[in-house]
Design a protein around this motif. Structure first.
Motif, PDB file in Angstrom:
ATOM      1  N   LEU B 112      30.648 -15.509  10.717  1.00 29.74           N
ATOM      2  CA  LEU B 112      31.733 -16.341  10.473  1.00 29.74           C
ATOM      3  C   LEU B 112      32.915 -15.990  11.307  1.00 29.74           C
ATOM      4  O   LEU B 112      33.532 -16.867  12.114  1.00 29.74           O
ATOM      5  CB  LEU B 112      32.218 -16.133   8.978  1.00 29.74           C
ATOM      6  N   GLU B 114      32.816 -15.073  14.515  1.00 28.15           N
ATOM      7  CA  GLU B 114      32.445 -15.608  15.925  1.00 28.15           C
ATOM      8  C   GLU B 114      32.539 -17.093  15.642  1.00 28.15           C
ATOM      9  O   GLU B 114      33.223 -17.579  16.804  1.00 28.15           O
ATOM     10  CB  GLU B 114      30.571 -15.590  16.085  1.00 28.15           C
ATOM     11  N   GLU B 115      32.497 -17.653  14.619  1.00 31.08           N
ATOM     12  CA  GLU B 115      32.800 -19.196  14.455  1.00 31.08           C
ATOM     13  C   GLU B 115      34.022 -19.417  14.781  1.00 31.08           C
ATOM     14  O   GLU B 115      34.656 -20.360  14.963  1.00 31.08           O
ATOM     15  CB  GLU B 115      31.939 -19.756  13.256  1.00 31.08           C
ATOM     16  N   GLN B 116      34.947 -18.389  13.922  1.00 24.23           N
ATOM     17  CA  GLN B 116      36.332 -18.454  13.936  1.00 24.23           C
ATOM     18  C   GLN B 116      36.975 -18.126  15.165  1.00 24.23           C
ATOM     19  O   GLN B 116      38.266 -18.353  15.490  1.00 24.23           O
ATOM     20  CB  GLN B 116      36.893 -17.583  12.811  1.00 24.23           C
ATOM     21  N   ARG B 117      36.357 -17.765  16.184  1.00 28.25           N
ATOM     22  CA  ARG B 117      36.686 -17.585  17.585  1.00 28.25           C
ATOM     23  C   ARG B 117      38.012 -16.189  17.492  1.00 28.25           C
ATOM     24  O   ARG B 117      38.843 -16.467  18.029  1.00 28.25           O
ATOM     25  CB  ARG B 117      37.150 -18.561  18.329  1.00 28.25           C
ATOM     26  N   HIS B 140      30.187 -13.003  23.979  1.00 25.69           N
ATOM     27  CA  HIS B 140      31.005 -14.180  23.960  1.00 25.69           C
ATOM     28  C   HIS B 140      32.391 -13.936  24.235  1.00 25.69           C
ATOM     29  O   HIS B 140      33.141 -14.811  23.653  1.00 25.69           O
ATOM     30  CB  HIS B 140      30.628 -14.920  22.485  1.00 25.69           C
TER      31      HIS B 140
END
Lengths: 335, 335
Positions: B112, B114-117, B140
């Motif tokens: 999550l 990572e998806e939220q940067r 990333h």
DNA sequence: CCGTGTTTTTGAATCGTTTCATGAACGGAT
DNA sequence: ATCCGTTCATGAAACGATTCAAAAACACGG
């Protein structure tokens, strides 16, 4: 080096972005063979969905925010623990914000949460001054549930425990034990929980002609309890029992008393509030007013999702639990 | 009814969206009179910035995530408290995620995040199996700082406390007090902190010919401590001292012993780990190995922002603090 | 081979900001 | 009047996903 997007995946797999999106969101709607190809490309490129873009499109985030008075207080972590499973099983995420009993911090959090378009808000407001801010959120279609706090005439759902009754329980217990002068330790008085617990306590004291002395503290923590004791021990005609607004304060008070060689409960009894796990494990196991912590959280989350589901024609519900007193050594009769 | 956007504000104020954006982000670049008009429109319409759109454009969020093993453990709340001020003064926001010592929960959070940067990640990994996931994030471009855990040869900054040394301190203390058979309570063994503390303890025991018995627990909490004691009391030739992997376990153990009428420290001494505030306030004040909790958090945040600032030419730093033993009643010599 | 119905895939429009090159407006100097 | 330098304002182009009407591909009976 720049992050890879759906477009890159689409290109790599030789399909359109729409298809990639489908693989992610409705895999059953795309042909076996294509799906495999796309998934391979995703793994290959190490593609990760961009949640901001998702949310922007969706118009709402999947986050349920819980704003508490003090994350370090086991009472609140238990409330959060109670709420989490329900939120997660509904596909949401929980984020915990700590207001630290500070209205300004609370407001900062609320501003941010509104900008984030959170799915819903569970909040234990610091005091009444937050009301207008909170209504602003719910006015912007963000459902709000008040936690550990009655809604009064505010237009929200709420889950609360009857703090006045809790205060009465504590005081009654002490009066029954024969105490004729009681101290109340807690603050700030603007915090409704504090006011109510004190209120209940005061009622009982007046009814039974017992003297009540109030020691206001700047916060509800360990430190505050210890300092209040310093103050109390200075006064003459010292109370023979203290009722603390929560267990952290009570533990601080206990330590203060012990440090000064005052025997608990023989020379001074203590009643706390919340019945956190540490209460039973304290130097002298604490008598305390127990609240259904986890259930508080669970019910709050339930009300929130009910409100979301019912949408327009939702009627606010206000749930009130009754606390109970757990008697332990800190109020035992002298042996 | 739909949320109002910059476009609406722009129309209401009779300017372009670019100008509205400027009012919000670089107010000094827009004429006094225009600014006032726009601000009036904002207040009028109750406009609230949409953070998702902002982040989408920016490509990064302002959130620093802290993933801890147990939010209810005061050790971690103190670490978080240490980190917060620095993050906030840098314009960031802190979000706390609880892995509950569960690798799967941890992984869900990482996905999550990572998806939220997220802007950066401070994490106390559950065990070594998380390593590849964590490297994925830093691969990333999300800087990662390991907290309470040495980086080893992993490519990250880290802030740790020398747990082996902490384990040695605890054991030495007990050996000096004359104990010849010691129990270690804690687990799962895969958690590095547990392994290291036990390791240090074992070293000392072997060096001084003291017997060591290990009671593995499924987690590091109150409950686990109490259960381990049940088990220990069943065995014959009972240890005369226990070293617990953290204070929560120690408090549980203390309660277990007390419930069975075993006197602490006369019949069984206890050493805990972390020196949380409750340790000093326990039924029998706990001896414990103290870690600089807040400083751990502060330093971690510092390293994170250093890494962000230095960008490309950043060299990872690994900070190690030394713990110290705080002796209290739970290991006092018999009177 | 055609028409019809079903399954897949496409690609453009959209969400709400920020950014930035471009242009307008204005004042003052020549 | 003209030119130049500032100061402000503009509006289109991203950012990266989701959605959906429409097109394409395929299956199959006649």
């Amino acid at each position: 080096m720049t992050t890879t997007s759906m477009k890159d995946v689409a290109k790599a797999a030789g399909v359109s972005v729409g298809t990639v999106s489908n693989v992610l969101n409705r895999p059953e709607a795309v042909a076996e063979e294509t799906r495999a190809r796309v998934q391979a490309a995703i793994a290959d490129l190490g593609y990760v969905r961009n949640d901001s873009a998702r949310q922007l499109r969706a118009g709402r985030s999947r986050t349920v925010a819980i704003v508490v008075l003090d994350v370090a207080n086991p009472f609140f972590t238990d409330v959060v623990r109670g709420a989490e499973p329900l939120v997660e099983s509904a596909g949401g995420v929980v984020t915990v914000c700590d207001s630290g009993e500070d209205v300004r911090r609370e407001r900062r959090h609320l501003e941010l949460l509104e900008e984030q378009r959170v799915l819903g808000l569970l909040i234990t407001p610091v005091d009444d001054s937050s009301a207008s801010w909170i209504e602003r959120l719910s006015g912007h279609d963000i459902p709000v549930v008040l936690v550990d706090r009655g809604a009064g005439r505010h237009p929200h759902c709420s889950v609360a425990v009857d703090d006045v009754h809790g205060g009465r329980l504590a005081a009654q217990h002490l009066v029954e034990r024969g105490h004729r002068k009681i101290a109340f330790i807690g603050g700030p008085a603007a915090i409704p929980q504090v006011a109510d617990r004190l209120g209940g306590c005061r009622e009982v004291c007046e009814e039974s002609g017992v003297e009540l002395e109030v020691f206001a503290t700047p916060g509800l923590n360990f430190q505050a309890g210890r300092e209040a004791i310093e103050q109390m021990l200075g006064s003459e005609d010292r109370p023979t029992a203290v009722f603390c607004a929560n267990d952290l304060v009570a533990l601080g008070a206990l330590q203060g008393l012990t440090m000064h060689g005052v025997k608990v409960p023989q020379e001074c009894a203590i009643v706390g509030y919340d019945d956190i796990d540490f209460a039973a494990a304290a130097a002298v196991p604490l008598s305390s007013v127990r609240q259904p912590r986890a259930q508080l959280g669970r019910t709050a989350a339930q009300l929130l999702f009910d409100e979301i589901a019912e949408g327009r024609d939702h009627t606010h519900r206000n749930v009130v639990f009754q606390p109970e007193l757990v008697a332990r050594a800190s109020t035992a009769l002298e042996l």
